[in-house]
Design a protein around this motif. Structure first.
Motif, PDB file in Angstrom:
ATOM      1  N   MET A   1      66.055  28.779 -36.307  1.00 37.82           N
ATOM      2  CA  MET A   1      65.626  27.412 -36.399  1.00 37.82           C
ATOM      3  C   MET A   1      66.770  26.542 -36.923  1.00 37.82           C
ATOM      4  SD  MET A   1      62.723  27.764 -35.239  1.00 37.82           S
ATOM      5  CE  MET A   1      62.566  29.419 -34.641  1.00 37.82           C
ATOM      6  N   LEU A   2      67.874  26.630 -36.269  1.00 40.83           N
ATOM      7  CA  LEU A   2      69.077  25.922 -36.701  1.00 40.83           C
ATOM      8  C   LEU A   2      69.142  24.550 -36.042  1.00 40.83           C
ATOM      9  CD1 LEU A   2      71.408  29.001 -36.299  1.00 40.83           C
ATOM     10  CD2 LEU A   2      70.301  28.206 -38.390  1.00 40.83           C
ATOM     11  N   GLY A   3      69.493  23.548 -36.819  1.00 38.78           N
ATOM     12  CA  GLY A   3      69.490  22.196 -36.307  1.00 38.78           C
ATOM     13  C   GLY A   3      70.862  21.583 -36.082  1.00 38.78           C
ATOM     14  N   ARG A   4      71.897  22.175 -36.640  1.00 33.21           N
ATOM     15  CA  ARG A   4      73.236  21.595 -36.500  1.00 33.21           C
ATOM     16  C   ARG A   4      74.101  22.497 -35.634  1.00 33.21           C
ATOM     17  NH1 ARG A   4      74.922  21.429 -42.315  1.00 33.21           N
ATOM     18  NH2 ARG A   4      76.850  21.879 -41.218  1.00 33.21           N
ATOM     19  N   TRP A   5      75.066  21.865 -34.935  1.00 29.09           N
ATOM     20  CA  TRP A   5      75.970  22.615 -34.065  1.00 29.09           C
ATOM     21  C   TRP A   5      76.708  23.696 -34.860  1.00 29.09           C
ATOM     22  CZ3 TRP A   5      74.802  22.014 -29.287  1.00 29.09           C
ATOM     23  CH2 TRP A   5      74.503  20.764 -28.731  1.00 29.09           C
ATOM     24  N   ASP A   6      77.212  23.338 -36.058  1.00 24.69           N
ATOM     25  CA  ASP A   6      77.967  24.295 -36.865  1.00 24.69           C
ATOM     26  C   ASP A   6      77.118  25.499 -37.262  1.00 24.69           C
ATOM     27  OD1 ASP A   6      80.372  22.875 -36.838  1.00 24.69           O
ATOM     28  OD2 ASP A   6      79.836  21.714 -38.622  1.00 24.69           O
ATOM     29  N   ASP A   7      75.861  25.251 -37.613  1.00 22.62           N
ATOM     30  CA  ASP A   7      74.975  26.348 -37.996  1.00 22.62           C
ATOM     31  C   ASP A   7      74.719  27.286 -36.824  1.00 22.62           C
ATOM     32  OD1 ASP A   7      74.788  25.232 -40.545  1.00 22.62           O
ATOM     33  OD2 ASP A   7      72.934  24.154 -40.068  1.00 22.62           O
ATOM     34  N   SER A   8      74.494  26.709 -35.662  1.00 16.78           N
ATOM     35  CA  SER A   8      74.259  27.531 -34.471  1.00 16.78           C
ATOM     36  C   SER A   8      75.495  28.349 -34.123  1.00 16.78           C
ATOM     37  CB  SER A   8      73.875  26.654 -33.280  1.00 16.78           C
ATOM     38  OG  SER A   8      72.652  26.009 -33.522  1.00 16.78           O
ATOM     39  N   GLN A   9      76.661  27.727 -34.192  1.00 14.41           N
ATOM     40  CA  GLN A   9      77.895  28.445 -33.885  1.00 14.41           C
ATOM     41  C   GLN A   9      78.111  29.587 -34.874  1.00 14.41           C
ATOM     42  OE1 GLN A   9      81.432  26.056 -33.566  1.00 14.41           O
ATOM     43  NE2 GLN A   9      82.758  27.833 -33.397  1.00 14.41           N
TER      44      GLN A   9
ATOM     45  N   TYR B   1      64.377  34.801 -22.753  1.00 16.06           N
ATOM     46  CA  TYR B   1      63.383  34.900 -23.817  1.00 16.06           C
ATOM     47  C   TYR B   1      63.070  33.527 -24.398  1.00 16.06           C
ATOM     48  CZ  TYR B   1      61.100  36.194 -28.174  1.00 16.06           C
ATOM     49  OH  TYR B   1      60.218  36.289 -29.207  1.00 16.06           O
ATOM     50  N   LEU B   2      64.105  32.757 -24.685  1.00 12.48           N
ATOM     51  CA  LEU B   2      63.908  31.423 -25.255  1.00 12.48           C
ATOM     52  C   LEU B   2      63.145  30.513 -24.294  1.00 12.48           C
ATOM     53  CD1 LEU B   2      67.407  30.894 -26.921  1.00 12.48           C
ATOM     54  CD2 LEU B   2      65.222  31.320 -28.094  1.00 12.48           C
ATOM     55  N   ILE B   3      63.459  30.609 -23.007  1.00 14.84           N
ATOM     56  CA  ILE B   3      62.769  29.792 -22.004  1.00 14.84           C
ATOM     57  C   ILE B   3      61.284  30.137 -21.967  1.00 14.84           C
ATOM     58  CG2 ILE B   3      62.530  29.402 -19.513  1.00 14.84           C
ATOM     59  CD1 ILE B   3      65.641  29.619 -19.387  1.00 14.84           C
ATOM     60  N   LEU B   4      60.965  31.423 -21.896  1.00 16.53           N
ATOM     61  CA  LEU B   4      59.556  31.822 -21.875  1.00 16.53           C
ATOM     62  C   LEU B   4      58.840  31.427 -23.162  1.00 16.53           C
ATOM     63  CD1 LEU B   4      59.808  35.338 -20.223  1.00 16.53           C
ATOM     64  CD2 LEU B   4      58.892  33.242 -19.214  1.00 16.53           C
ATOM     65  N   TRP B   5      59.528  31.555 -24.278  1.00 13.92           N
ATOM     66  CA  TRP B   5      58.936  31.183 -25.558  1.00 13.92           C
ATOM     67  C   TRP B   5      58.560  29.703 -25.561  1.00 13.92           C
ATOM     68  CZ3 TRP B   5      61.854  31.600 -30.890  1.00 13.92           C
ATOM     69  CH2 TRP B   5      60.934  31.519 -31.931  1.00 13.92           C
ATOM     70  N   CYS B   6      59.393  28.866 -24.963  1.00 15.96           N
ATOM     71  CA  CYS B   6      59.097  27.429 -24.871  1.00 15.96           C
ATOM     72  C   CYS B   6      57.771  27.179 -24.174  1.00 15.96           C
ATOM     73  CB  CYS B   6      60.215  26.694 -24.127  1.00 15.96           C
ATOM     74  SG  CYS B   6      61.723  26.521 -25.079  1.00 15.96           S
ATOM     75  N   PHE B   7      57.532  27.882 -23.076  1.00 21.82           N
ATOM     76  CA  PHE B   7      56.287  27.690 -22.334  1.00 21.82           C
ATOM     77  C   PHE B   7      55.084  28.095 -23.181  1.00 21.82           C
ATOM     78  CE2 PHE B   7      59.302  27.655 -18.844  1.00 21.82           C
ATOM     79  CZ  PHE B   7      58.799  26.618 -18.067  1.00 21.82           C
ATOM     80  N   HIS B   8      55.215  29.190 -23.890  1.00 26.88           N
ATOM     81  CA  HIS B   8      54.104  29.644 -24.731  1.00 26.88           C
ATOM     82  C   HIS B   8      53.866  28.699 -25.911  1.00 26.88           C
ATOM     83  CE1 HIS B   8      53.177  33.339 -22.632  1.00 26.88           C
ATOM     84  NE2 HIS B   8      54.480  33.468 -22.448  1.00 26.88           N
ATOM     85  N   LEU B   9      54.923  28.211 -26.513  1.00 29.19           N
ATOM     86  CA  LEU B   9      54.766  27.264 -27.628  1.00 29.19           C
ATOM     87  C   LEU B   9      54.094  25.985 -27.167  1.00 29.19           C
ATOM     88  CD1 LEU B   9      58.183  27.752 -29.433  1.00 29.19           C
ATOM     89  CD2 LEU B   9      55.922  28.400 -30.308  1.00 29.19           C
ATOM     90  N   GLU B  10      54.472  25.500 -26.010  1.00 25.70           N
ATOM     91  CA  GLU B  10      53.852  24.275 -25.492  1.00 25.70           C
ATOM     92  C   GLU B  10      52.380  24.519 -25.193  1.00 25.70           C
ATOM     93  OE1 GLU B  10      53.430  20.329 -24.356  1.00 25.70           O
ATOM     94  OE2 GLU B  10      55.075  21.287 -25.441  1.00 25.70           O
ATOM     95  N   ALA B  11      52.064  25.677 -24.632  1.00 23.88           N
ATOM     96  CA  ALA B  11      50.668  26.004 -24.333  1.00 23.88           C
ATOM     97  C   ALA B  11      49.847  26.102 -25.616  1.00 23.88           C
ATOM     98  CB  ALA B  11      50.588  27.314 -23.558  1.00 23.88           C
ATOM     99  N   GLU B  12      50.480  26.495 -26.708  1.00 26.05           N
ATOM    100  CA  GLU B  12      49.806  26.584 -28.007  1.00 26.05           C
ATOM    101  C   GLU B  12      49.835  25.241 -28.746  1.00 26.05           C
ATOM    102  OE1 GLU B  12      51.940  29.724 -29.943  1.00 26.05           O
ATOM    103  OE2 GLU B  12      51.040  31.276 -28.693  1.00 26.05           O
ATOM    104  N   GLN B  13      50.333  24.214 -28.078  1.00 26.77           N
ATOM    105  CA  GLN B  13      50.432  22.854 -28.613  1.00 26.77           C
ATOM    106  C   GLN B  13      51.306  22.783 -29.861  1.00 26.77           C
ATOM    107  OE1 GLN B  13      46.409  21.429 -28.922  1.00 26.77           O
ATOM    108  NE2 GLN B  13      46.129  21.427 -26.704  1.00 26.77           N
TER     109      GLN B  13
ATOM    110  N   GLN C   1      62.562  22.389 -30.398  1.00 24.61           N
ATOM    111  CA  GLN C   1      63.694  23.009 -31.079  1.00 24.61           C
ATOM    112  C   GLN C   1      64.160  24.261 -30.324  1.00 24.61           C
ATOM    113  OE1 GLN C   1      63.008  23.666 -35.229  1.00 24.61           O
ATOM    114  NE2 GLN C   1      65.152  24.114 -35.624  1.00 24.61           N
ATOM    115  N   ILE C   2      63.229  25.062 -29.853  1.00 24.61           N
ATOM    116  CA  ILE C   2      63.577  26.270 -29.093  1.00 24.61           C
ATOM    117  C   ILE C   2      64.169  25.870 -27.741  1.00 24.61           C
ATOM    118  CG2 ILE C   2      62.692  28.408 -28.064  1.00 24.61           C
ATOM    119  CD1 ILE C   2      62.798  28.310 -31.191  1.00 24.61           C
ATOM    120  N   ALA C   3      63.665  24.790 -27.150  1.00 27.81           N
ATOM    121  CA  ALA C   3      64.217  24.299 -25.883  1.00 27.81           C
ATOM    122  C   ALA C   3      65.686  23.933 -26.056  1.00 27.81           C
ATOM    123  CB  ALA C   3      63.420  23.097 -25.382  1.00 27.81           C
ATOM    124  N   HIS C   4      66.007  23.307 -27.165  1.00 28.96           N
ATOM    125  CA  HIS C   4      67.406  22.949 -27.448  1.00 28.96           C
ATOM    126  C   HIS C   4      68.255  24.218 -27.480  1.00 28.96           C
ATOM    127  CE1 HIS C   4      70.911  21.738 -29.848  1.00 28.96           C
ATOM    128  NE2 HIS C   4      70.697  20.540 -29.338  1.00 28.96           N
TER     129      HIS C   4
END
Length: 158
Positions: A1-9, A26-38, A45-48
């Motif tokens: 759950m990283l929000g900054r470029w430096d943290d992700s790197q 995995y991240l793409i599929l997770w996005c669909f499930h999170l959206e379905a769970e509202q 954040q996962i989409a990013h």
């Protein structure tokens, strides 16, 4: 759950094995499930992160190198806000989030979630292919910008 470029790197530097196609999918599929769970905020954040990973994978393909060897270049360009590069990223991110919302609202997707049977992977795979096509266009634009740059570029190695 990283929000900054430096943290992700830094995270990917510590865990380079995550820089791969499987993580992207995995991240793409997770996005669909999170959206379905509202859980929209978490989905965004996962989409990013999913689009970051996809851009890295495509950059590696276009440069014909291992993705683990070029993720630092992605972050360098993103943090520098290179003309056109960050815009292409933001455009793709918004388009991807929109596709996730639309697909997740479809009755077929909702039915598959509510029954616990997620047999819509083919449909999700198609959305991932759409993402791939958009990113391929962005990478082509990036390649033309890279070719105009006269400084030699060195790829990181693992």
């Amino acid at each position: 759950m990283l929000g900054r470029w430096d943290d992700s790197q830094r995270f990917l530097s510590d865990h380079p094995y995550l820089v791969c196609e499987e993580t992207t999918k995995y991240l793409i599929l997770w996005c669909f499930h999170l959206e379905a769970e509202q859980k929209r905020a978490l989905m965004e954040q996962i989409a990013h992160q999913a689009v970051v990973m996809q851009f890295i994978i495509e950059m590696a393909r276009s440069c014909n190198v291992d993705p683990r060897g070029c993720f630092r270049l992605f972050f360098q360009k993103a943090k520098a806000g290179e003309e056109g590069y960050l815009e292409a990223f933001k455009t793709e991110l918004e388009a991807f989030k929109s596709r996730v919302r639309i697909c997740s609202q479809s009755q077929g997707f909702q039915a598959s979630i509510s029954t616990g049977i997620v047999d819509r992977l083919e449909s999700l795979s198609q959305n991932a292919n759409d993402l791939q096509d958009c990113i391929n266009r962005s990478v082509c634009n990036l390649n033309s910008m890279l070719q105009k740059d006269e400084e030699p570029k060195m790829m990181d190695t693992v």
